[in-house]
Design a protein around this motif. Structure first.
Motif, PDB file in Angstrom:
ATOM      1  N   PRO A  44     -24.699  49.429 -30.192  1.00 38.30           N
ATOM      2  CA  PRO A  44     -23.705  48.379 -29.957  1.00 38.30           C
ATOM      3  C   PRO A  44     -24.335  47.149 -29.318  1.00 38.30           C
ATOM      4  CG  PRO A  44     -23.460  50.146 -28.353  1.00 38.30           C
ATOM      5  CD  PRO A  44     -24.456  50.630 -29.363  1.00 38.30           C
ATOM      6  N   MET A  45     -23.816  45.995 -29.668  1.00 37.01           N
ATOM      7  CA  MET A  45     -24.289  44.733 -29.103  1.00 37.01           C
ATOM      8  C   MET A  45     -23.085  43.841 -28.826  1.00 37.01           C
ATOM      9  SD  MET A  45     -27.590  43.590 -31.381  1.00 37.01           S
ATOM     10  CE  MET A  45     -27.672  42.018 -30.499  1.00 37.01           C
ATOM     11  N   ALA A  46     -22.969  43.371 -27.600  1.00 39.22           N
ATOM     12  CA  ALA A  46     -21.901  42.438 -27.253  1.00 39.22           C
ATOM     13  C   ALA A  46     -22.353  41.020 -27.555  1.00 39.22           C
ATOM     14  CB  ALA A  46     -21.533  42.568 -25.781  1.00 39.22           C
ATOM     15  N   LEU A  47     -21.485  40.243 -28.164  1.00 41.18           N
ATOM     16  CA  LEU A  47     -21.806  38.846 -28.452  1.00 41.18           C
ATOM     17  C   LEU A  47     -21.914  38.048 -27.155  1.00 41.18           C
ATOM     18  CD1 LEU A  47     -19.424  38.033 -31.442  1.00 41.18           C
ATOM     19  CD2 LEU A  47     -21.912  38.276 -31.542  1.00 41.18           C
ATOM     20  N   PRO A  48     -22.773  37.040 -27.127  1.00 43.50           N
ATOM     21  CA  PRO A  48     -22.787  36.142 -25.961  1.00 43.50           C
ATOM     22  C   PRO A  48     -21.407  35.541 -25.743  1.00 43.50           C
ATOM     23  CG  PRO A  48     -24.681  35.732 -27.374  1.00 43.50           C
ATOM     24  CD  PRO A  48     -23.784  36.668 -28.127  1.00 43.50           C
ATOM     25  N   SER A  49     -20.972  35.518 -24.508  1.00 39.03           N
ATOM     26  CA  SER A  49     -19.619  35.055 -24.179  1.00 39.03           C
ATOM     27  C   SER A  49     -19.665  33.630 -23.627  1.00 39.03           C
ATOM     28  CB  SER A  49     -18.981  35.998 -23.158  1.00 39.03           C
ATOM     29  OG  SER A  49     -17.685  35.588 -22.826  1.00 39.03           O
ATOM     30  N   TYR A  50     -19.034  32.714 -24.340  1.00 43.99           N
ATOM     31  CA  TYR A  50     -18.996  31.321 -23.873  1.00 43.99           C
ATOM     32  C   TYR A  50     -18.199  31.258 -22.570  1.00 43.99           C
ATOM     33  CZ  TYR A  50     -19.287  26.260 -24.488  1.00 43.99           C
ATOM     34  OH  TYR A  50     -19.602  24.935 -24.340  1.00 43.99           O
ATOM     35  N   PRO A  51     -18.685  30.507 -21.576  1.00 41.66           N
ATOM     36  CA  PRO A  51     -17.974  30.436 -20.291  1.00 41.66           C
ATOM     37  C   PRO A  51     -16.535  29.958 -20.454  1.00 41.66           C
ATOM     38  CG  PRO A  51     -20.156  29.461 -20.114  1.00 41.66           C
ATOM     39  CD  PRO A  51     -19.931  29.715 -21.576  1.00 41.66           C
ATOM     40  N   ARG A  52     -15.687  30.438 -19.576  1.00 34.87           N
ATOM     41  CA  ARG A  52     -14.278  30.029 -19.591  1.00 34.87           C
ATOM     42  C   ARG A  52     -14.143  28.565 -19.162  1.00 34.87           C
ATOM     43  NH1 ARG A  52     -10.898  34.441 -19.858  1.00 34.87           N
ATOM     44  NH2 ARG A  52     -11.916  36.468 -19.547  1.00 34.87           N
ATOM     45  N   PRO A  53     -13.081  27.904 -19.644  1.00 38.03           N
ATOM     46  CA  PRO A  53     -12.899  26.487 -19.270  1.00 38.03           C
ATOM     47  C   PRO A  53     -12.908  26.245 -17.768  1.00 38.03           C
ATOM     48  CG  PRO A  53     -11.407  27.072 -21.052  1.00 38.03           C
ATOM     49  CD  PRO A  53     -12.070  28.352 -20.613  1.00 38.03           C
ATOM     50  N   ARG A  54     -12.280  27.139 -17.012  1.00 37.12           N
ATOM     51  CA  ARG A  54     -12.239  26.927 -15.553  1.00 37.12           C
ATOM     52  C   ARG A  54     -13.618  27.064 -14.918  1.00 37.12           C
ATOM     53  NH1 ARG A  54     -12.403  31.856 -13.111  1.00 37.12           N
ATOM     54  NH2 ARG A  54     -11.831  33.707 -14.333  1.00 37.12           N
ATOM     55  N   GLN A  55     -14.539  27.748 -15.616  1.00 42.74           N
ATOM     56  CA  GLN A  55     -15.898  27.866 -15.096  1.00 42.74           C
ATOM     57  C   GLN A  55     -16.723  26.614 -15.381  1.00 42.74           C
ATOM     58  OE1 GLN A  55     -16.741  31.623 -17.301  1.00 42.74           O
ATOM     59  NE2 GLN A  55     -17.305  32.467 -15.301  1.00 42.74           N
ATOM     60  N   LEU A  56     -16.306  25.874 -16.393  1.00 44.10           N
ATOM     61  CA  LEU A  56     -17.090  24.726 -16.845  1.00 44.10           C
ATOM     62  C   LEU A  56     -16.536  23.386 -16.371  1.00 44.10           C
ATOM     63  CD1 LEU A  56     -17.909  25.707 -20.548  1.00 44.10           C
ATOM     64  CD2 LEU A  56     -19.400  25.858 -18.547  1.00 44.10           C
ATOM     65  N   ARG A  57     -15.208  23.254 -16.408  1.00 44.68           N
ATOM     66  CA  ARG A  57     -14.607  21.953 -16.115  1.00 44.68           C
ATOM     67  C   ARG A  57     -14.959  21.499 -14.703  1.00 44.68           C
ATOM     68  NH1 ARG A  57     -10.181  19.430 -18.469  1.00 44.68           N
ATOM     69  NH2 ARG A  57     -10.864  20.568 -20.329  1.00 44.68           N
ATOM     70  N   GLN A  58     -15.489  20.312 -14.605  1.00 44.36           N
ATOM     71  CA  GLN A  58     -15.903  19.752 -13.324  1.00 44.36           C
ATOM     72  C   GLN A  58     -14.816  18.846 -12.758  1.00 44.36           C
ATOM     73  OE1 GLN A  58     -19.158  20.525 -11.897  1.00 44.36           O
ATOM     74  NE2 GLN A  58     -18.777  22.082 -13.481  1.00 44.36           N
ATOM     75  N   PRO A  59     -14.548  18.941 -11.458  1.00 41.04           N
ATOM     76  CA  PRO A  59     -13.547  18.054 -10.856  1.00 41.04           C
ATOM     77  C   PRO A  59     -14.027  16.607 -10.892  1.00 41.04           C
ATOM     78  CG  PRO A  59     -14.734  19.257  -9.159  1.00 41.04           C
ATOM     79  CD  PRO A  59     -15.168  19.844 -10.469  1.00 41.04           C
ATOM     80  N   VAL A  60     -13.113  15.735 -11.216  1.00 41.80           N
ATOM     81  CA  VAL A  60     -13.442  14.312 -11.313  1.00 41.80           C
ATOM     82  C   VAL A  60     -12.946  13.592 -10.063  1.00 41.80           C
ATOM     83  CG1 VAL A  60     -13.126  12.191 -12.631  1.00 41.80           C
ATOM     84  CG2 VAL A  60     -13.267  14.395 -13.815  1.00 41.80           C
ATOM     85  N   PRO A  61     -13.812  12.869  -9.362  1.00 38.76           N
ATOM     86  CA  PRO A  61     -13.359  12.123  -8.183  1.00 38.76           C
ATOM     87  C   PRO A  61     -12.228  11.155  -8.550  1.00 38.76           C
ATOM     88  CG  PRO A  61     -15.754  12.127  -8.344  1.00 38.76           C
ATOM     89  CD  PRO A  61     -15.249  12.692  -9.623  1.00 38.76           C
ATOM     90  N   ASP A  62     -11.216  11.099  -7.712  1.00 38.74           N
ATOM     91  CA  ASP A  62     -10.064  10.229  -7.974  1.00 38.74           C
ATOM     92  C   ASP A  62     -10.380   8.820  -7.468  1.00 38.74           C
ATOM     93  OD1 ASP A  62      -7.612   9.359  -8.743  1.00 38.74           O
ATOM     94  OD2 ASP A  62      -6.533  10.179  -7.021  1.00 38.74           O
ATOM     95  N   ILE A  63     -11.011   8.055  -8.322  1.00 37.14           N
ATOM     96  CA  ILE A  63     -11.422   6.686  -7.970  1.00 37.14           C
ATOM     97  C   ILE A  63     -10.517   5.731  -8.743  1.00 37.14           C
ATOM     98  CG2 ILE A  63     -13.364   5.082  -7.832  1.00 37.14           C
ATOM     99  CD1 ILE A  63     -15.163   7.595  -8.358  1.00 37.14           C
ATOM    100  N   ARG A  64      -9.502   5.245  -8.106  1.00 44.75           N
ATOM    101  CA  ARG A  64      -8.526   4.388  -8.780  1.00 44.75           C
ATOM    102  C   ARG A  64      -8.618   2.942  -8.284  1.00 44.75           C
ATOM    103  NH1 ARG A  64      -4.605   7.025 -11.721  1.00 44.75           N
ATOM    104  NH2 ARG A  64      -4.580   9.302 -11.488  1.00 44.75           N
ATOM    105  N   ILE A  65      -8.340   2.047  -9.208  1.00 42.51           N
ATOM    106  CA  ILE A  65      -8.260   0.627  -8.874  1.00 42.51           C
ATOM    107  C   ILE A  65      -6.819   0.207  -9.106  1.00 42.51           C
ATOM    108  CG2 ILE A  65      -9.094  -1.692  -9.403  1.00 42.51           C
ATOM    109  CD1 ILE A  65     -11.669  -0.407 -10.429  1.00 42.51           C
ATOM    110  N   ASP A  66      -6.110  -0.053  -8.019  1.00 41.73           N
ATOM    111  CA  ASP A  66      -4.690  -0.364  -8.120  1.00 41.73           C
ATOM    112  C   ASP A  66      -4.470  -1.702  -8.820  1.00 41.73           C
ATOM    113  OD1 ASP A  66      -2.045  -1.640  -6.771  1.00 41.73           O
ATOM    114  OD2 ASP A  66      -1.909   0.555  -6.856  1.00 41.73           O
ATOM    115  N   LEU A  67      -3.469  -1.725  -9.706  1.00 45.66           N
ATOM    116  CA  LEU A  67      -3.205  -2.941 -10.478  1.00 45.66           C
ATOM    117  C   LEU A  67      -2.791  -4.107  -9.589  1.00 45.66           C
ATOM    118  CD1 LEU A  67      -1.384  -1.702 -13.714  1.00 45.66           C
ATOM    119  CD2 LEU A  67      -3.627  -2.771 -13.523  1.00 45.66           C
ATOM    120  N   LEU A  68      -1.997  -3.829  -8.547  1.00 49.38           N
ATOM    121  CA  LEU A  68      -1.554  -4.916  -7.669  1.00 49.38           C
ATOM    122  C   LEU A  68      -2.727  -5.515  -6.904  1.00 49.38           C
ATOM    123  CD1 LEU A  68       1.787  -3.444  -6.270  1.00 49.38           C
ATOM    124  CD2 LEU A  68       1.475  -5.175  -8.055  1.00 49.38           C
ATOM    125  N   ASP A  69      -3.619  -4.610  -6.437  1.00 48.71           N
ATOM    126  CA  ASP A  69      -4.793  -5.108  -5.717  1.00 48.71           C
ATOM    127  C   ASP A  69      -5.710  -5.887  -6.650  1.00 48.71           C
ATOM    128  OD1 ASP A  69      -3.886  -3.918  -3.424  1.00 48.71           O
ATOM    129  OD2 ASP A  69      -5.107  -2.106  -3.659  1.00 48.71           O
TER     130      ASP A  69
END
Length: 336
Positions: A44-69
């Motif tokens: 038997p051979m198990a196929l390589p398992s692609y990492p789950r999305p939660r293991q891969l997705r990187q948090p993005v810094p919340d850098i916003r430029i306000d429209l009023l400013d």
């Protein structure tokens, strides 16, 4: 010796010809028959398992430029872009759409800051700080839009069967889509949103990576079975027990020339090429982006080891055939 559109349409093309598993099963059966032996059970051979999305997705810094400013930027094209990002759709955009927004912002905001528009010192300092932070975070967007993107992961996780022995899959087209994606990651500022969408859509039409892994698993398992048969027959000199070769040695040569060399080898080469069409770009993307992600690093390493094992099994299959004939004082390429 070795050379190391729609989803429905692609799957229809993939179904043409004898299945790769049938090809390899037939090969092992012929080897077993000519050597009068039973193949060992498949390991038997198990196929390589692609990492789950939660293991891969990187948090993005919340850098916003306000429209009023940023009202002072209303004379620049970047002001419209900021409005787009702050809209309802902009807040829930897919990774590749968000990436294109960030790319355009990194192009347009410096142009605006370098123009003759009047910007107060406090706002200019705020915008320059946001620009620096967004430049630093840009590789995260590249990561999320490529290897962490479910649309990309499907290339490796789809496909439940090996390739057919003969098919008309547009290998070069899918290879080009993978190559394009790696080039977009390497030179993102020269890309457009449509470039990313086009590459992801093309490779999403057919999971060639997943099918290549299925094919390699079948090949490794069957080649290991055949090799055990061949080496056992060479060791006990089954085809020449009294010295002179039996007629079965000629039958074995026919299996080697007509089936292994004539049918199995070309399929093995095709599998190898189709695997590398996806693996090489994935490796380049992983090496290009400065993201430390252990699950993806492990996956790339497993794929490399998988491919090394595949090629080793092919080389050893050739060696096993040569050993079979050498045991009887003959050569695999000769008729005597």
């Amino acid at each position: 010796m070795f050379q190391v559109a729609t989803l429905l349409a692609a799957l229809t093309l993939a179904g043409c010809g004898q299945g790769g598993d049938d090809l390899m099963d037939d090969y092992v059966a012929r080897v077993a028959n000519v050597l009068d032996a039973e193949p060992a059970p498949v390991d038997p051979m198990a196929l390589p398992s692609y990492p789950r999305p939660r293991q891969l997705r990187q948090p993005v810094p919340d850098i916003r430029i306000d429209l009023l400013d940023a009202w002072a930027l209303r004379g620049c094209e970047v002001f419209k872009l900021l409005g787009e990002r702050n809209s309802i759709l902009g807040k829930v955009a897919e990774p590749e759409i968000r990436l294109d927004y960030e790319r355009r912002l990194l192009t347009l905001l410096p142009q605006c800051l370098g123009s003759d528009i009047e910007i107060e010192d406090d706002l200019r300092a705020e915008l320059e700080s946001a620009l620096a932070a967004k430049r630093s975070a840009f590789p995260v967007h590249l990561w999320n839009a490529s290897v962490a993107n479910p649309d990309y992961a499907a290339y490796w996780t789809g496909g439940s069967e090996p390739f057919a022995a003969e098919d008309t899959i547009d290998t070069e087209g899918y290879k080009a889509a993978q190559s394009t994606l790696s080039q977009l990651v390497e030179s993102p500022m020269e890309s457009t949103g449509s470039d990313w969408l086009g590459a992801l859509e093309r490779m999403g039409q057919y999971p060639m990576g997943g099918h290549s892994l299925q094919s390699m698993r079948v090949a490794i398992q069957r080649l290991e079975q055949a090799e055990r048969l061949l080496r056992a027959a060479a060791e006990d000199r089954r085809l020449c027990p009294m010295g002179p070769a039996l007629k079965e040695l000629g039958f074995a040569r026919n299996v080697m020339v007509n089936i292994f060399t004539g049918e199995v080898q070309p399929w093995l080469v095709t599998v190898d090429q189709r695997f590398l069409a996806g693996f090489d770009p994935l490796s380049r993307i992983h090496d290009t982006l400065p993201i430390q992600n252990e699950p993806m690093a492990d996956y790339v390493g497993v794929l490399q080891a998988w491919h090394d094992r595949y090629r080793l099994r092919i080389r050893q299959q050739v060696d096993a055939w040569q050993a079979l004939f050498a045991a009887c004082g003959s050569q695999a390429t000769s008729a005597g």
